[in-house]
Design an enzyme around this catalytic site. Structure first.
Site, PDB file in Angstrom:
ATOM      1  CB  CYS A  68       1.894   1.421  -1.568  1.00  0.00           C
ATOM      2  SG  CYS A  68       2.443  -0.258  -1.254  1.00  0.00           S
ATOM      3  CB  CYS A  71      -0.758  -1.029  -1.568  1.00  0.00           C
ATOM      4  SG  CYS A  71       0.307  -0.780  -0.133  1.00  0.00           S
TER       5      CYS A  71
END
Length: 143
Positions: A68, A71
């Site tokens: 991600c 993230c």
């Protein structure tokens, strides 16, 4: 009873008293929350997650995935918050701990859940400014 026996008995009584006092002091500190670690705690299991949320007054759980991009953008912010606040930062990899993510209704990453005294206080989906997250942590007493 000889003088030596009386002296030994006095010493024993004094030691018993000291040990009892030490035990009372240990019991008195049970209600005091542990100081949060200065770096994120990488969660290994659901039990470990439960232990962390029960140990610290304020916990920010960062549900993330290695693949991600957002993230990864959030990771340095979480590390800074761990150093700067008295809130524990818990890193939960949703690929490794799918059951834990499902239990907390994480549908997308990054999702951060702020726990206060073991209860969910706030849910943050997506990337937020550090100042926004910090404000929430302070509101819950994790200054």
């Amino acid at each position: 009873m000889s003088e030596t026996s009386e002296k030994i008995e006095q010493i024993r009584e004094q030691k018993r008293s000291e040990i009892e006092q030490e035990n009372e002091n240990l019991t008195d500190t049970e209600g005091i929350a542990e100081e949060a670690p200065a770096e994120p705690v990488h969660i290994r299991s659901a039990d470990h997650f439960q232990e962390v949320t029960n140990t610290y007054d304020v916990v920010l759980a960062d549900f993330h995935a290695e693949w991600c991009g957002p993230c990864k953008m959030l990771e340095p912010v979480v590390e800074e918050l761990a150093e700067e606040t008295n809130a524990a930062m818990a890193k939960v990899d949703v690929d490794d701990l799918q059951g834990l993510a499902q239990e907390h209704r994480v549908q997308g990453v990054p999702t951060m859940i702020l726990f206060s005294d073991g209860e969910i206080a706030e849910r943050i989906v997506g990337v937020r400014e550090k100042s926004d997250i910090l404000r929430l942590i302070h509101r819950e007493g994790g200054a």
